[in-house]
Write an enzyme that holds these catalytic residues in place. Structure first.
Site, PDB file in Angstrom:
ATOM      1  N   GLY A   1      -2.142  10.578 -20.059  1.00  0.00           N
ATOM      2  CA  GLY A   1      -1.649   9.327 -19.500  1.00  0.00           C
ATOM      3  C   GLY A   1      -0.363   8.865 -20.158  1.00  0.00           C
ATOM      4  O   GLY A   1      -0.009   9.297 -21.260  1.00  0.00           O
TER       5      GLY A   1
ATOM      6  N   GLY B   1      -2.844  12.678 -26.119  1.00  0.00           N
ATOM      7  CA  GLY B   1      -4.029  12.055 -26.676  1.00  0.00           C
ATOM      8  C   GLY B   1      -5.021  13.053 -27.228  1.00  0.00           C
ATOM      9  O   GLY B   1      -4.684  14.219 -27.472  1.00  0.00           O
TER      10      GLY B   1
ATOM     11  N   GLY C   1      -7.586  14.603 -25.907  1.00  0.00           N
ATOM     12  CA  GLY C   1      -7.788  15.798 -25.087  1.00  0.00           C
ATOM     13  C   GLY C   1      -6.632  16.759 -25.208  1.00  0.00           C
ATOM     14  O   GLY C   1      -6.817  17.988 -25.287  1.00  0.00           O
TER      15      GLY C   1
ATOM     16  N   ASP D   1      -5.118   3.389 -26.329  1.00  0.00           N
ATOM     17  CA  ASP D   1      -6.326   2.702 -26.788  1.00  0.00           C
ATOM     18  C   ASP D   1      -6.421   2.648 -28.308  1.00  0.00           C
ATOM     19  O   ASP D   1      -7.333   2.008 -28.840  1.00  0.00           O
ATOM     20  CB  ASP D   1      -7.573   3.389 -26.236  1.00  0.00           C
ATOM     21  CG  ASP D   1      -7.712   3.221 -24.734  1.00  0.00           C
ATOM     22  OD1 ASP D   1      -7.046   2.338 -24.175  1.00  0.00           O
ATOM     23  OD2 ASP D   1      -8.501   3.978 -24.125  1.00  0.00           O
TER      24      ASP D   1
ATOM     25  N   GLY E   1      -9.037   0.258 -22.407  1.00  0.00           N
ATOM     26  CA  GLY E   1      -9.937   0.419 -23.534  1.00  0.00           C
ATOM     27  C   GLY E   1     -11.268   0.973 -23.073  1.00  0.00           C
ATOM     28  O   GLY E   1     -12.240   0.246 -22.925  1.00  0.00           O
ATOM     29  N   ARG E   2     -11.311   2.292 -22.802  1.00  0.00           N
ATOM     30  CA  ARG E   2     -12.529   2.920 -22.283  1.00  0.00           C
ATOM     31  C   ARG E   2     -13.663   2.837 -23.301  1.00  0.00           C
ATOM     32  O   ARG E   2     -14.787   2.468 -22.972  1.00  0.00           O
ATOM     33  CB  ARG E   2     -12.270   4.395 -21.952  1.00  0.00           C
ATOM     34  CG  ARG E   2     -11.372   4.629 -20.760  1.00  0.00           C
ATOM     35  CD  ARG E   2     -11.170   6.133 -20.544  1.00  0.00           C
ATOM     36  NE  ARG E   2     -12.444   6.822 -20.401  1.00  0.00           N
ATOM     37  CZ  ARG E   2     -13.111   6.940 -19.250  1.00  0.00           C
ATOM     38  NH1 ARG E   2     -12.637   6.412 -18.152  1.00  0.00           N
ATOM     39  NH2 ARG E   2     -14.261   7.584 -19.204  1.00  0.00           N
TER      40      ARG E   2
ATOM     41  N   GLU F   1     -11.813  -2.439 -20.461  1.00  0.00           N
ATOM     42  CA  GLU F   1     -12.349  -1.770 -19.262  1.00  0.00           C
ATOM     43  C   GLU F   1     -13.686  -1.080 -19.489  1.00  0.00           C
ATOM     44  O   GLU F   1     -14.472  -0.920 -18.562  1.00  0.00           O
ATOM     45  CB  GLU F   1     -11.335  -0.764 -18.726  1.00  0.00           C
ATOM     46  CG  GLU F   1     -10.993   0.353 -19.698  1.00  0.00           C
ATOM     47  CD  GLU F   1      -9.994   1.352 -19.142  1.00  0.00           C
ATOM     48  OE1 GLU F   1     -10.017   1.589 -17.918  1.00  0.00           O
ATOM     49  OE2 GLU F   1      -9.189   1.880 -19.926  1.00  0.00           O
TER      50      GLU F   1
END
Length: 440
Positions: A89, A180, A182, A211, A255-256, A310
């Site tokens: 992202g 990130g 991943g 995040d 903010g998962r 979120e």
């Protein structure tokens, strides 16, 4: 607990070339603002944490290798070819990192063959993305005026053997991965493949996560810009609800799994009445639940603003079974559920309500970096170049304890950084909002 052995960074071999920055490094000793290359950065920063490790020699205390230029380097700058890729992202500061990498390579190391691979890891597989571009100081000169990344990005995994084959075909010596957790797992896999083939290719990551949930790197770049933009939405929500009868604003931010943006954005302007994050459970119903507390707050003050990460409240709605291209579970629509519950509760209690919903979402990650983040991006990129030129691989640049350091990728992808409900950040949020210490 981390061990010293786990924090050892891999190297490609002996450094035999004189660094162009050798004169700068010579005779510099560790001080409050600099860590000498022969020194280490401690993991533990309190007496009790250090004491908890028992009676071990100082030479065995867990520590990071410091970032910065070395006297000797592994790669010959005149013959070094570099690749840069941005993955995952968007995040404020991506272009700042690209620009700083290119300028440091060209201006201080004399490396002039720099390739920008397009559209993330897909761009490292022939035929899956537009052709790579040649990056020069003139190409990157003004890219920081715009958000996003000039290289584009993508999600999802690609064939690691094909990626390494392409790096070999293009004679790439150093690959910088900006992404990130991943993406860092992908970088680790690439490094493992190159090492298994005995290829002298350095893979160095500049970790990014809006995040702020990657551990051991300090604050991630772009985070400050993101929560500053989110704070503007919270301020706007406050203006809206204060002008309404029974005004309630719900502001959803990213903010998962970690509520750092929600916490910092709320602290930035003291406009929030409630902050809901994934790390702290809460109830909607009951005397101490959110709904009753919200009605009380609106009665007392005339309005209220809820800041919602979120990933908060997912335990209160049916679990989602969908996944995105990266394999992440698609979150359920708790924001919609919450708004419906608020509307029903106010109606059941015959209370007036003007409900406003704000979702800055993608807006906060697509803006250019603010000046402070731009500085941070530049310094991270410079440290990444120093590490790569010295033959370090399978590592990321971080700033734990406010010292730039080399951190093995295998360590940073082991788990995620979260807001600690027992930490001082969450206490500050509760003090600022005056929300109950427990809503369960």
């Amino acid at each position: 607990m981390l061990t010293l052995e786990e924090l050892q960074v891999r190297t490609l071999g002996e450094c035999t070339y004189d660094s162009p920055l050798a004169d700068y490094v010579a005779n510099r000793q560790t001080n409050a603002y600099y860590v000498a290359e022969t020194d280490r950065v401690l993991v533990d920063d309190t007496v009790s944490l250090l004491a908890s490790r028992g009676d071990i020699p100082l030479s065995e205390v867990p520590s990071f290798e410091p970032g910065g230029p070395r006297r000797k380097i592994f790669f010959d700058p005149a013959n070094t070819k570099v690749g840069i890729v941005t993955c995952g992202g968007l995040c404020p500061g991506l272009n700042d990192v690209i620009r700083a990498l290119v300028l440091e390579l060209f201006e201080h190391y004399g490396v002039t063959d720099v390739t920008g691979f397009k559209n993330g890891y897909a761009g490292l597989v022939p035929g899956k993305a537009p052709d790579p571009i040649h990056l020069t100081p003139s190409v990157v000169e003004t890219i920081t005026d715009r958000g996003g990344t000039i290289l584009g990005s993508s999600r999802g995994s690609q064939s690691i053997p094909q990626i390494v084959d392409n790096l070999v075909h293009r004679e790439i010596d150093i690959l910088f991965v900006i992404g990130g957790d991943g993406s860092m797992r992908g970088a680790h896999a690439i490094a493992e493949e190159t090492l298994a083939r005995n290829l002298p290719i350095a893979v160095v990551g500049v970790p990014k996560t809006i995040d702020n949930d990657i551990p051991l790197i300090g604050t991630s770049f772009g985070f400050q810009t993101a929560y500053a933009k989110a704070a503007e939405s919270i301020k706007g929500a406050r203006v809206e609800v204060e002008a309404a009868i029974g005004g309630v604003g719900v502001v959803k931010v990213m903010g998962r799994h970690a509520g750092f943006i929600a916490c910092y954005a709320a602290l930035a302007n003291h406009e929030a009445d409630f902050v809901l994050i994934p790390e702290v459970p809460f109830s909607l119903q009951g005397e101490n639940g959110l709904l009753a507390t919200l009605r009380k707050r609106v009665k007392e003050r005339g309005s209220a603003v809820i800041v919602l990460a979120e990933g908060a409240g997912q335990d209160l709605i049916p679990a989602s079974r969908r996944t995105d291209a990266s394999g992440n579970t698609v979150l359920g629509d708790f924001a919609g559920f919450l708004r419906a519950q608020i509307a029903r509760d106010f109606k059941d209690h015959d209370e007036p309500l003007t409900l406003r919903y704000f979702d800055p979402g993608y807006m906060i990650r697509s803006v250019p970096a603010d000046p402070a983040d731009s500085v941070y991006c530049t310094r991270l990129a410079q440290a990444a170049v120093h590490a790569a030129m010295a033959g370090r691989t399978d590592m990321v640049i971080g700033r734990p304890r406010h010292r730039f350091a080399h951190v093995p990728i295998s360590v940073v992808v082991r788990n995620q950084q979260r807001v600690n409900p027992d930490g001082d950040l969450w206490l500050s949020v509760q003090e600022s909002t005056a929300q109950p210490f427990s809503m369960s």
